[in-house]
Motif scaffolding. Structure first.
Motif, PDB file in Angstrom:
ATOM      1  N   LEU A  88       1.742  11.294 -10.627  1.00 55.40           N
ATOM      2  CA  LEU A  88       0.973  12.538 -10.683  1.00 55.40           C
ATOM      3  C   LEU A  88       1.893  13.754 -10.756  1.00 55.40           C
ATOM      4  CD1 LEU A  88      -1.869  11.803  -8.126  1.00 55.40           C
ATOM      5  CD2 LEU A  88      -2.092  12.039 -10.603  1.00 55.40           C
ATOM      6  N   TYR A  89       2.990  13.747 -10.009  1.00 55.73           N
ATOM      7  CA  TYR A  89       3.933  14.865 -10.022  1.00 55.73           C
ATOM      8  C   TYR A  89       4.524  15.052 -11.418  1.00 55.73           C
ATOM      9  CZ  TYR A  89       8.003  17.682  -8.780  1.00 55.73           C
ATOM     10  OH  TYR A  89       8.946  18.664  -8.723  1.00 55.73           O
ATOM     11  N   VAL A  90       4.967  13.956 -12.023  1.00 56.62           N
ATOM     12  CA  VAL A  90       5.545  14.023 -13.363  1.00 56.62           C
ATOM     13  C   VAL A  90       4.482  14.388 -14.393  1.00 56.62           C
ATOM     14  CG1 VAL A  90       6.640  12.643 -15.176  1.00 56.62           C
ATOM     15  CG2 VAL A  90       7.439  12.463 -12.821  1.00 56.62           C
ATOM     16  N   LEU A 123       0.824  -1.205   0.000  1.00 51.21           N
ATOM     17  CA  LEU A 123       0.000   0.000   0.000  1.00 51.21           C
ATOM     18  C   LEU A 123       0.862   1.260   0.000  1.00 51.21           C
ATOM     19  CD1 LEU A 123      -2.807   1.319   0.181  1.00 51.21           C
ATOM     20  CD2 LEU A 123      -2.606   1.139   2.663  1.00 51.21           C
ATOM     21  N   ILE A 124       1.879   1.288   0.825  1.00 41.74           N
ATOM     22  CA  ILE A 124       2.767   2.450   0.877  1.00 41.74           C
ATOM     23  C   ILE A 124       3.497   2.622  -0.454  1.00 41.74           C
ATOM     24  CG2 ILE A 124       4.863   3.367   1.962  1.00 41.74           C
ATOM     25  CD1 ILE A 124       3.822   2.163   4.595  1.00 41.74           C
ATOM     26  N   GLY A 125       3.972   1.529  -1.036  1.00 43.65           N
ATOM     27  CA  GLY A 125       4.636   1.594  -2.339  1.00 43.65           C
ATOM     28  C   GLY A 125       3.710   2.089  -3.433  1.00 43.65           C
ATOM     29  N   THR A 126       2.464   1.634  -3.420  1.00 45.26           N
ATOM     30  CA  THR A 126       1.485   2.068  -4.416  1.00 45.26           C
ATOM     31  C   THR A 126       1.193   3.555  -4.291  1.00 45.26           C
ATOM     32  OG1 THR A 126       0.476  -0.126  -4.391  1.00 45.26           O
ATOM     33  CG2 THR A 126      -0.843   1.668  -5.286  1.00 45.26           C
ATOM     34  N   ILE A 127       1.029   4.031  -3.075  1.00 49.03           N
ATOM     35  CA  ILE A 127       0.757   5.459  -2.855  1.00 49.03           C
ATOM     36  C   ILE A 127       1.951   6.301  -3.296  1.00 49.03           C
ATOM     37  CG2 ILE A 127       0.396   7.205  -1.057  1.00 49.03           C
ATOM     38  CD1 ILE A 127      -1.299   5.052   0.411  1.00 49.03           C
ATOM     39  N   LEU A 128       3.166   5.841  -2.991  1.00 49.09           N
ATOM     40  CA  LEU A 128       4.362   6.568  -3.405  1.00 49.09           C
ATOM     41  C   LEU A 128       4.486   6.614  -4.925  1.00 49.09           C
ATOM     42  CD1 LEU A 128       6.938   8.033  -2.599  1.00 49.09           C
ATOM     43  CD2 LEU A 128       8.058   5.807  -2.453  1.00 49.09           C
ATOM     44  N   LEU A 129       4.235   5.499  -5.589  1.00 50.97           N
ATOM     45  CA  LEU A 129       4.286   5.449  -7.047  1.00 50.97           C
ATOM     46  C   LEU A 129       3.228   6.367  -7.667  1.00 50.97           C
ATOM     47  CD1 LEU A 129       5.498   4.185  -9.592  1.00 50.97           C
ATOM     48  CD2 LEU A 129       3.785   2.379  -9.382  1.00 50.97           C
ATOM     49  N   GLU A 130       2.027   6.363  -7.111  1.00 54.20           N
ATOM     50  CA  GLU A 130       0.968   7.235  -7.607  1.00 54.20           C
ATOM     51  C   GLU A 130       1.360   8.704  -7.465  1.00 54.20           C
ATOM     52  OE1 GLU A 130      -3.775   8.179  -6.888  1.00 54.20           O
ATOM     53  OE2 GLU A 130      -2.724   6.809  -5.547  1.00 54.20           O
ATOM     54  N   ALA A 131       1.963   9.070  -6.351  1.00 60.90           N
ATOM     55  CA  ALA A 131       2.386  10.450  -6.138  1.00 60.90           C
ATOM     56  C   ALA A 131       3.445  10.855  -7.165  1.00 60.90           C
ATOM     57  CB  ALA A 131       2.924  10.620  -4.723  1.00 60.90           C
ATOM     58  N   ILE A 132       4.387   9.963  -7.456  1.00 58.83           N
ATOM     59  CA  ILE A 132       5.424  10.267  -8.444  1.00 58.83           C
ATOM     60  C   ILE A 132       4.823  10.435  -9.829  1.00 58.83           C
ATOM     61  CG2 ILE A 132       7.443   9.298  -9.615  1.00 58.83           C
ATOM     62  CD1 ILE A 132       8.172   8.010  -6.877  1.00 58.83           C
ATOM     63  N   GLU A 142       1.859  21.088 -17.384  1.00 57.78           N
ATOM     64  CA  GLU A 142       2.172  22.505 -17.180  1.00 57.78           C
ATOM     65  C   GLU A 142       3.125  23.015 -18.256  1.00 57.78           C
ATOM     66  OE1 GLU A 142       4.019  25.552 -13.851  1.00 57.78           O
ATOM     67  OE2 GLU A 142       4.002  23.399 -13.465  1.00 57.78           O
ATOM     68  N   ARG A 143       4.116  22.207 -18.613  1.00 54.24           N
ATOM     69  CA  ARG A 143       5.063  22.616 -19.660  1.00 54.24           C
ATOM     70  C   ARG A 143       4.383  22.721 -21.016  1.00 54.24           C
ATOM     71  NH1 ARG A 143      10.916  21.602 -19.670  1.00 54.24           N
ATOM     72  NH2 ARG A 143      11.549  21.941 -17.528  1.00 54.24           N
ATOM     73  N   LEU A 144       3.464  21.799 -21.297  1.00 55.59           N
ATOM     74  CA  LEU A 144       2.801  21.801 -22.599  1.00 55.59           C
ATOM     75  C   LEU A 144       1.730  22.880 -22.716  1.00 55.59           C
ATOM     76  CD1 LEU A 144       2.304  17.980 -23.259  1.00 55.59           C
ATOM     77  CD2 LEU A 144       3.859  19.527 -24.449  1.00 55.59           C
ATOM     78  N   LEU A 145       0.912  23.004 -21.687  1.00 51.41           N
ATOM     79  CA  LEU A 145      -0.247  23.889 -21.774  1.00 51.41           C
ATOM     80  C   LEU A 145      -0.076  25.227 -21.056  1.00 51.41           C
ATOM     81  CD1 LEU A 145      -3.071  21.263 -21.210  1.00 51.41           C
ATOM     82  CD2 LEU A 145      -2.213  22.149 -23.373  1.00 51.41           C
ATOM     83  N   GLY A 146       0.933  25.344 -20.209  1.00 49.68           N
ATOM     84  CA  GLY A 146       1.109  26.561 -19.418  1.00 49.68           C
ATOM     85  C   GLY A 146       1.221  27.829 -20.239  1.00 49.68           C
ATOM     86  N   PRO A 147       2.152  27.891 -21.190  1.00 51.13           N
ATOM     87  CA  PRO A 147       2.279  29.112 -21.983  1.00 51.13           C
ATOM     88  C   PRO A 147       1.001  29.451 -22.765  1.00 51.13           C
ATOM     89  CG  PRO A 147       4.227  27.770 -22.246  1.00 51.13           C
ATOM     90  CD  PRO A 147       3.227  26.948 -21.486  1.00 51.13           C
ATOM     91  N   TYR A 148       0.356  28.431 -23.301  1.00 50.04           N
ATOM     92  CA  TYR A 148      -0.885  28.651 -24.057  1.00 50.04           C
ATOM     93  C   TYR A 148      -1.983  29.220 -23.157  1.00 50.04           C
ATOM     94  CZ  TYR A 148      -5.090  27.525 -26.733  1.00 50.04           C
ATOM     95  OH  TYR A 148      -6.293  27.591 -27.379  1.00 50.04           O
ATOM     96  N   LEU A 149      -2.132  28.640 -21.965  1.00 53.29           N
ATOM     97  CA  LEU A 149      -3.163  29.133 -21.051  1.00 53.29           C
ATOM     98  C   LEU A 149      -2.843  30.533 -20.544  1.00 53.29           C
ATOM     99  CD1 LEU A 149      -3.958  25.923 -18.985  1.00 53.29           C
ATOM    100  CD2 LEU A 149      -5.369  27.014 -20.725  1.00 53.29           C
TER     101      LEU A 149
END
Length: 54
Positions: free
Chosen positions: A27-29, A16-25, A35-42
């Protein structure tokens, strides 16, 4: 001595801890990429004009 024992980890808790850590990584990436793709456009749309899109 109370509180100094090493806790016993069961495999379900570790998974469970490994799954939560992987999910966080992921989502962060993922959000960083969006943000890099759509940030300037928005920013261009929201602020209007080219001078703010840097």
């Amino acid at each position: 001595m109370a509180g100094l024992e090493i806790p016993a980890w069961d495999p379900e808790t570790a998974l469970l801890i490994g799954t939560i850590l992987l999910e966080a990584i992921v989502l962060y990436v993922g959000y960083g990429g969006l943000e890099r793709l759509l940030g300037p456009y928005l920013m261009k749309i929201l602020l209007g004009g080219e001078e703010h899109a840097r």
